[in-house]
Design a protein around this motif. Structure first.
Motif, PDB file in Angstrom:
ATOM      1  N   ILE A  90       0.832  -1.207   0.000  1.00 42.10           N
ATOM      2  CA  ILE A  90       0.000   0.000   0.000  1.00 42.10           C
ATOM      3  C   ILE A  90       0.866   1.256   0.000  1.00 42.10           C
ATOM      4  O   ILE A  90       0.679   2.148  -0.821  1.00 42.10           O
ATOM      5  CB  ILE A  90      -0.957  -0.011   1.207  1.00 42.10           C
ATOM      6  CG1 ILE A  90      -2.000  -1.132   1.036  1.00 42.10           C
ATOM      7  CG2 ILE A  90      -1.637   1.344   1.388  1.00 42.10           C
ATOM      8  CD1 ILE A  90      -2.836  -1.398   2.270  1.00 42.10           C
ATOM      9  N   LEU A 105      -8.275   3.503  -0.987  1.00 43.72           N
ATOM     10  CA  LEU A 105      -7.700   2.163  -0.890  1.00 43.72           C
ATOM     11  C   LEU A 105      -7.836   1.606   0.524  1.00 43.72           C
ATOM     12  O   LEU A 105      -8.263   0.459   0.722  1.00 43.72           O
ATOM     13  CB  LEU A 105      -6.230   2.200  -1.314  1.00 43.72           C
ATOM     14  CG  LEU A 105      -5.441   0.899  -1.210  1.00 43.72           C
ATOM     15  CD1 LEU A 105      -6.067  -0.206  -2.038  1.00 43.72           C
ATOM     16  CD2 LEU A 105      -4.007   1.128  -1.636  1.00 43.72           C
ATOM     17  N   MET A 126      -6.201  -4.286  -6.084  1.00 41.96           N
ATOM     18  CA  MET A 126      -6.388  -2.844  -5.930  1.00 41.96           C
ATOM     19  C   MET A 126      -5.105  -2.049  -6.180  1.00 41.96           C
ATOM     20  O   MET A 126      -5.152  -0.825  -6.220  1.00 41.96           O
ATOM     21  CB  MET A 126      -6.897  -2.526  -4.519  1.00 41.96           C
ATOM     22  CG  MET A 126      -8.301  -2.960  -4.251  1.00 41.96           C
ATOM     23  SD  MET A 126      -8.761  -2.489  -2.574  1.00 41.96           S
ATOM     24  CE  MET A 126      -9.786  -3.854  -2.091  1.00 41.96           C
ATOM     25  N   THR A 127      -3.991  -2.742  -6.328  1.00 47.00           N
ATOM     26  CA  THR A 127      -2.733  -2.022  -6.536  1.00 47.00           C
ATOM     27  C   THR A 127      -2.025  -2.387  -7.839  1.00 47.00           C
ATOM     28  O   THR A 127      -1.337  -1.551  -8.409  1.00 47.00           O
ATOM     29  CB  THR A 127      -1.762  -2.266  -5.357  1.00 47.00           C
ATOM     30  OG1 THR A 127      -1.560  -3.662  -5.182  1.00 47.00           O
ATOM     31  CG2 THR A 127      -2.294  -1.656  -4.078  1.00 47.00           C
ATOM     32  N   LEU A 136      -8.661   2.670  -9.624  1.00 47.33           N
ATOM     33  CA  LEU A 136      -8.820   2.055  -8.305  1.00 47.33           C
ATOM     34  C   LEU A 136     -10.295   1.812  -8.017  1.00 47.33           C
ATOM     35  O   LEU A 136     -10.682   0.734  -7.571  1.00 47.33           O
ATOM     36  CB  LEU A 136      -8.209   2.933  -7.216  1.00 47.33           C
ATOM     37  CG  LEU A 136      -8.437   2.468  -5.775  1.00 47.33           C
ATOM     38  CD1 LEU A 136      -7.811   1.100  -5.534  1.00 47.33           C
ATOM     39  CD2 LEU A 136      -7.890   3.493  -4.802  1.00 47.33           C
TER      40      LEU A 136
END
Length: 149
Positions: A90, A105, A126-127, A136
């Motif tokens: 993250i 996120l 998500m990344t 996203l």
């Protein structure tokens, strides 16, 4: 075009004389602090009394070793803890310095954890190859609409 629509939104905000607070990008320290504070501020609150309680929590699939975490030693409220690799994924994302991207996120990760999704897979989706907030949001919707994680 996203840039054109962003300019149109900004012009409309100014026309309506709404307050607009520009946010600068976060530096690395601010990203780390934002993630840490977010993890402490949401979810079901559980007080960690000692290392024995911590070791019981480690068995969950999304929790990490919290005995070395300073917040545990200070007996603060620990609400959601991620493996260091998850945090690194993250915080090292190229868009993590964007406050909107980072909070979006983190909120999606919190929701996924509460609903029992596989956080490794969710964070990955998500990344990986996500370049902006719009992508996203699409990835988040895909994950939660498929509901098979």
């Amino acid at each position: 075009n996203l840039e054109t629509s962003a300019n149109q939104v900004l012009q409309e905000i100014l026309r309506r004389k709404w307050q607009c607070i520009p946010l600068n990008s976060f530096d690395t320290f601010r990203v780390e602090m934002c993630v840490q504070q977010f993890l402490l501020s949401f979810g079901k609150k559980e007080r960690i009394q000692n290392r024995e309680n911590c070791s019981k929590l480690e068995n969950s699939f999304f929790l990490t070793d919290c005995a070395s975490d300073q917040s545990v030693n200070n007996q603060e409220v620990v609400e959601l803890m991620l493996f260091p690799a998850m945090k690194d994924t993250i915080t090292s994302h190229p868009q993590a310095d964007n406050p909107l991207f980072l909070t979006t996120l983190l909120r999606a990760v919190r929701y996924a954890a509460r609903k029992g999704y596989d956080l490794w897979e969710c964070i990955g989706k998500m990344t990986d190859d996500i370049k902006n907030v719009s992508q996203l949001l699409c990835a988040i919707l895909d994950i939660f609409e498929s509901d098979n994680m």
